[in-house]
Design a protein around this motif. Structure first.
Motif, short mmCIF file in Angstrom:
data_model
loop_
_atom_site.label_atom_id
_atom_site.label_comp_id
_atom_site.label_asym_id
_atom_site.label_seq_id
_atom_site.Cartn_x
_atom_site.Cartn_y
_atom_site.Cartn_z
N LEU A 122 0.83 -1.20 0.00
CA LEU A 122 0.00 0.00 0.00
C LEU A 122 0.87 1.25 0.00
O LEU A 122 0.67 2.17 -0.81
CB LEU A 122 -0.95 0.01 1.19
N VAL A 123 1.86 1.31 0.89
CA VAL A 123 2.75 2.48 0.96
C VAL A 123 3.56 2.62 -0.33
O VAL A 123 3.72 3.74 -0.85
CB VAL A 123 3.67 2.38 2.19
N ALA A 124 4.04 1.52 -0.90
CA ALA A 124 4.82 1.58 -2.13
C ALA A 124 3.99 2.13 -3.29
O ALA A 124 4.45 2.99 -4.05
CB ALA A 124 5.38 0.20 -2.47
N TYR A 125 2.76 1.65 -3.42
CA TYR A 125 1.91 2.13 -4.50
C TYR A 125 1.52 3.60 -4.30
O TYR A 125 1.48 4.37 -5.26
CB TYR A 125 0.66 1.26 -4.64
N LEU A 126 1.22 3.98 -3.06
CA LEU A 126 0.91 5.39 -2.80
C LEU A 126 2.12 6.27 -3.08
O LEU A 126 1.98 7.39 -3.59
CB LEU A 126 0.42 5.58 -1.36
N ALA A 127 3.31 5.77 -2.78
CA ALA A 127 4.53 6.53 -3.09
C ALA A 127 4.70 6.67 -4.60
O ALA A 127 5.10 7.75 -5.08
CB ALA A 127 5.74 5.84 -2.47
N MET A 128 4.40 5.62 -5.34
CA MET A 128 4.49 5.74 -6.80
C MET A 128 3.49 6.77 -7.31
O MET A 128 3.81 7.57 -8.20
CB MET A 128 4.28 4.37 -7.47
N GLY A 129 2.29 6.78 -6.74
CA GLY A 129 1.31 7.80 -7.11
C GLY A 129 1.82 9.20 -6.80
O GLY A 129 1.59 10.14 -7.56
N THR A 130 2.54 9.32 -5.69
CA THR A 130 3.11 10.61 -5.30
C THR A 130 4.17 11.07 -6.30
O THR A 130 4.27 12.26 -6.61
CB THR A 130 3.68 10.54 -3.87
#
Length: 136
Positions: A122-130
């Motif tokens: 979840l954190v990795a994907y949100l970071a990619m979105g960022t």
């Protein structure tokens, strides 16, 4: 459809991999998510090969995220920036995490390990979105 942000596609996997190193190191310990290369069957593998494999594998979701965001379009994203995280977090919550949990249940992974892995994705994907939002 707008243009894919190729710079974000190239940088997003690096950020996700860096998060993995911290997540599975100082935060929660254990093997990083791409340590599968270091097995008895692959004695020639090591941390460098793990890092390369991880970046290569993380490039696919970054590319698909870039494509998805390009389909939404720069004009819409400028007015609705939360779509960066809805897209990236939604994929993690509704595709990646359930798939990982189904696989982990088959292998008898503990609940703690499953939750740590789910948190990482979840954190990795949100970071990619960022990354896409920052470079958008």
């Amino acid at each position: 459809m707008g243009a894919i942000n190729w710079l974000a596609v190239l940088l997003a996997p690096g950020l996700a991999a860096a998060i993995g190193r911290v997540w599975y190191g100082p935060l929660f310990g254990g093997l990083p998510p791409f340590a599968f290369m270091e097995t008895d069957r692959r004695p020639d593998a090591g941390p460098v090969r793990d890092a390369i494999a991880g970046l290569f594998l993380l490039a696919f979701p970054a590319l698909m995220l870039g494509h998805s965001l390009a389909r939404i379009g720069a004009e819409t994203l400028a007015v609705k920036p939360w779509l960066y995280w809805m897209q990236s977090g939604g994929v993690a919550l509704f595709f990646v995490i359930p798939a990982v949990w189904i696989n982990q249940a088959r292998h008898g992974v503990t609940l703690r390990e499953a939750l740590v892995d789910a948190g990482f994705w979840l954190v990795a994907y949100l970071a990619m979105g960022t990354v896409f939002w920052t470079l958008g």
